[in-house]
Scaffold this motif. Structure first.
Motif, PDB file in Angstrom:
ATOM      1  N   GLY A 188     -54.002  74.308   6.462  1.00 15.13           N
ATOM      2  CA  GLY A 188     -54.703  73.256   5.753  1.00 15.13           C
ATOM      3  C   GLY A 188     -56.177  73.577   5.632  1.00 15.13           C
ATOM      4  N   PRO A 189     -56.992  72.628   5.189  1.00 12.82           N
ATOM      5  CA  PRO A 189     -58.400  72.914   4.915  1.00 12.82           C
ATOM      6  C   PRO A 189     -59.282  73.066   6.146  1.00 12.82           C
ATOM      7  N   ASN A 190     -58.896  72.426   7.263  1.00 12.67           N
ATOM      8  CA  ASN A 190     -59.752  72.407   8.448  1.00 12.67           C
ATOM      9  C   ASN A 190     -59.133  73.271   9.553  1.00 12.67           C
ATOM     10  N   VAL A 191     -59.705  74.446   9.751  1.00  8.44           N
ATOM     11  CA  VAL A 191     -59.107  75.436  10.647  1.00  8.44           C
ATOM     12  C   VAL A 191     -60.099  75.841  11.729  1.00  8.44           C
ATOM     13  N   GLN A 192     -59.619  75.896  12.955  1.00 10.53           N
ATOM     14  CA  GLN A 192     -60.421  76.340  14.087  1.00 10.53           C
ATOM     15  C   GLN A 192     -59.835  77.614  14.697  1.00 10.53           C
ATOM     16  N   LEU A 193     -60.722  78.413  15.272  1.00  6.44           N
ATOM     17  CA  LEU A 193     -60.287  79.536  16.101  1.00  6.44           C
ATOM     18  C   LEU A 193     -60.051  79.029  17.515  1.00  6.44           C
ATOM     19  N   LEU A 221     -55.151  89.980  17.711  1.00  2.55           N
ATOM     20  CA  LEU A 221     -54.549  88.669  17.533  1.00  2.55           C
ATOM     21  C   LEU A 221     -55.635  87.599  17.469  1.00  2.55           C
ATOM     22  N   PHE A 222     -55.611  86.803  16.421  1.00  5.81           N
ATOM     23  CA  PHE A 222     -56.459  85.633  16.318  1.00  5.81           C
ATOM     24  C   PHE A 222     -55.553  84.409  16.366  1.00  5.81           C
ATOM     25  N   GLN A 223     -55.809  83.502  17.289  1.00  2.23           N
ATOM     26  CA  GLN A 223     -55.038  82.266  17.369  1.00  2.23           C
ATOM     27  C   GLN A 223     -55.834  81.158  16.696  1.00  2.23           C
ATOM     28  N   TYR A 224     -55.222  80.524  15.708  1.00  2.00           N
ATOM     29  CA  TYR A 224     -55.868  79.459  14.949  1.00  2.00           C
ATOM     30  C   TYR A 224     -55.075  78.165  15.075  1.00  2.00           C
ATOM     31  N   ARG A 225     -55.762  77.032  14.797  1.00  2.00           N
ATOM     32  CA  ARG A 225     -55.099  75.735  14.813  1.00  2.00           C
ATOM     33  C   ARG A 225     -55.792  74.804  13.821  1.00  2.00           C
ATOM     34  N   ASP A 226     -55.114  73.724  13.483  1.00  2.00           N
ATOM     35  CA  ASP A 226     -55.736  72.653  12.710  1.00  2.00           C
ATOM     36  C   ASP A 226     -56.795  71.996  13.587  1.00  2.00           C
ATOM     37  N   ALA A 227     -57.943  71.666  13.002  1.00  2.00           N
ATOM     38  CA  ALA A 227     -59.042  71.078  13.767  1.00  2.00           C
ATOM     39  C   ALA A 227     -58.663  69.744  14.396  1.00  2.00           C
ATOM     40  N   ALA A 228     -57.674  69.055  13.835  1.00  2.00           N
ATOM     41  CA  ALA A 228     -57.271  67.757  14.365  1.00  2.00           C
ATOM     42  C   ALA A 228     -56.239  67.886  15.485  1.00  2.00           C
ATOM     43  N   ASP A 229     -55.708  69.072  15.691  1.00  2.00           N
ATOM     44  CA  ASP A 229     -54.713  69.290  16.732  1.00  2.00           C
ATOM     45  C   ASP A 229     -55.426  69.403  18.084  1.00  2.00           C
ATOM     46  N   VAL A 230     -54.807  68.883  19.124  1.00  2.00           N
ATOM     47  CA  VAL A 230     -55.458  68.879  20.433  1.00  2.00           C
ATOM     48  C   VAL A 230     -54.507  69.418  21.498  1.00  2.00           C
ATOM     49  N   PRO A 231     -55.058  70.053  22.542  1.00  2.00           N
ATOM     50  CA  PRO A 231     -54.212  70.558  23.623  1.00  2.00           C
ATOM     51  C   PRO A 231     -53.613  69.418  24.437  1.00  2.00           C
ATOM     52  N   THR A 232     -52.420  69.664  24.978  1.00  2.00           N
ATOM     53  CA  THR A 232     -51.747  68.647  25.790  1.00  2.00           C
ATOM     54  C   THR A 232     -51.787  68.986  27.274  1.00  2.00           C
ATOM     55  N   VAL A 279     -63.563  77.749  11.351  1.00  2.00           N
ATOM     56  CA  VAL A 279     -63.336  78.882  10.457  1.00  2.00           C
ATOM     57  C   VAL A 279     -63.325  78.416   9.008  1.00  2.00           C
ATOM     58  N   SER A 280     -62.884  77.181   8.812  1.00  2.00           N
ATOM     59  CA  SER A 280     -62.799  76.608   7.468  1.00  2.00           C
ATOM     60  C   SER A 280     -62.872  75.093   7.571  1.00  2.00           C
TER      61      SER A 280
END
Length: 259
Positions: free
Chosen positions: A98-103, A216-227, A240-241
């Motif tokens: 999606g549009p909002n991406v974090q490393l 390896l680059f691990q990316y996630r949606d900025a709205a996703d959070v660790p559990t 990143v975006s």
């Protein structure tokens, strides 16, 4: 870079190989950066004659330096910082995540010739579980990879099973999930294999005379959070975006404590 059919393939299969993300010059720059990191790592341990020499390392260093890899390579060399936000990478990530991406983090893996270690089949989920399962790995190939030199193998659609029980939280039962059960994903230098962190994957030993180097680059949606409170790192959450819409959740909450 990718089209709607590619995105649909990723959603159904849990992986997508994108060709030619990085050009030849960019690959050469990253290979040189890998060499410099290994040289510095060897020097930091106070050992002698541990410089990366072409496609080989001194035998006594293989287990110490190569098989375990190195995390957070973007802290070690700017070549990887540029790669993290490369326009071709961002274009693919926008299609998949999606549009909002974090490393989340980065890692270097090197399989030396002849005896590069295998990686049993596993999901990445147990290492850094997240609420929405948007996390994916982008495996940047710095060398041509095939079955002979231990290319990655995935089980298509396995991400749809959700988290699976792992042996010691690290690997799946190798009798139930042998590496041979995976679909090999041969790739050329400059190609990137994107796969969800729930996708079962692994790689066989390097039986060739060729090195296999991957970033390896691990990316996630900025709205996703660790559990779980695990695998937190300085700099985690680099945008990143797009944007991070949660103003109060933009970086890990670290505290400096005196020993």
């Amino acid at each position: 870079m990718i089209v709607n059919e590619d995105v649909q393939f990723y959603k159904e299969n849990g992986y997508l190989l994108v060709r030619g993300v990085f050009n030849e010059q960019e690959v050469l720059e990253m290979r040189a950066a890998v060499e410099r990191i290994i040289q510095r790592a060897a020097a930091a341990q106070g050992e002698q004659n541990h410089a990366w020499q072409g496609d080989f390392l001194p035998p006594d260093q293989l287990k110490k330096l190569v098989l375990k890899g190195f995390h957070d390579v973007h802290y070690h060399d700017a070549a990887f910082t540029r790669a993290v936000i490369h326009p071709n990478m961002v274009a693919a990530l926008n299609g998949i995540i999606g549009p909002n991406v974090q490393l989340h983090h980065s890692k270097m893996l090197v399989k030396p010739p002849a005896n590069g270690a295998a990686f049993p089949m596993h999901q990445d989920y147990p290492y850094f579980p997240h609420r929405d399962h948007s996390m994916l790995a982008a495996s940047v190939h710095l060398d041509d990879a095939d079955e002979e030199n231990g290319c990655l193998a995935v089980i298509p659609g396995s991400h749809l099973q959700g988290p699976l029980p792992h042996v010691g939280k690290h690997y799946l039962n190798h009798k139930e999930h042998p590496i041979s059960s995976g679909t090999p994903c041969p790739a050329k230098a400059g190609d990137v294999l994107f796969f969800n962190y729930l996708t079962i994957h692994g790689s066989d030993v390097n039986r060739s005379e060729r090195t296999r180097r991957n970033i390896l680059f691990q990316y996630r949606d900025a709205a996703d959070v660790p559990t779980e409170n695990t695998h937190f790192d300085w700099g985690m959450g680099l945008m990143v975006s797009g944007e991070n819409k949660d103003f109060n959740n933009v970086k890990p909450n670290y505290k400096i404590v005196e020993a």
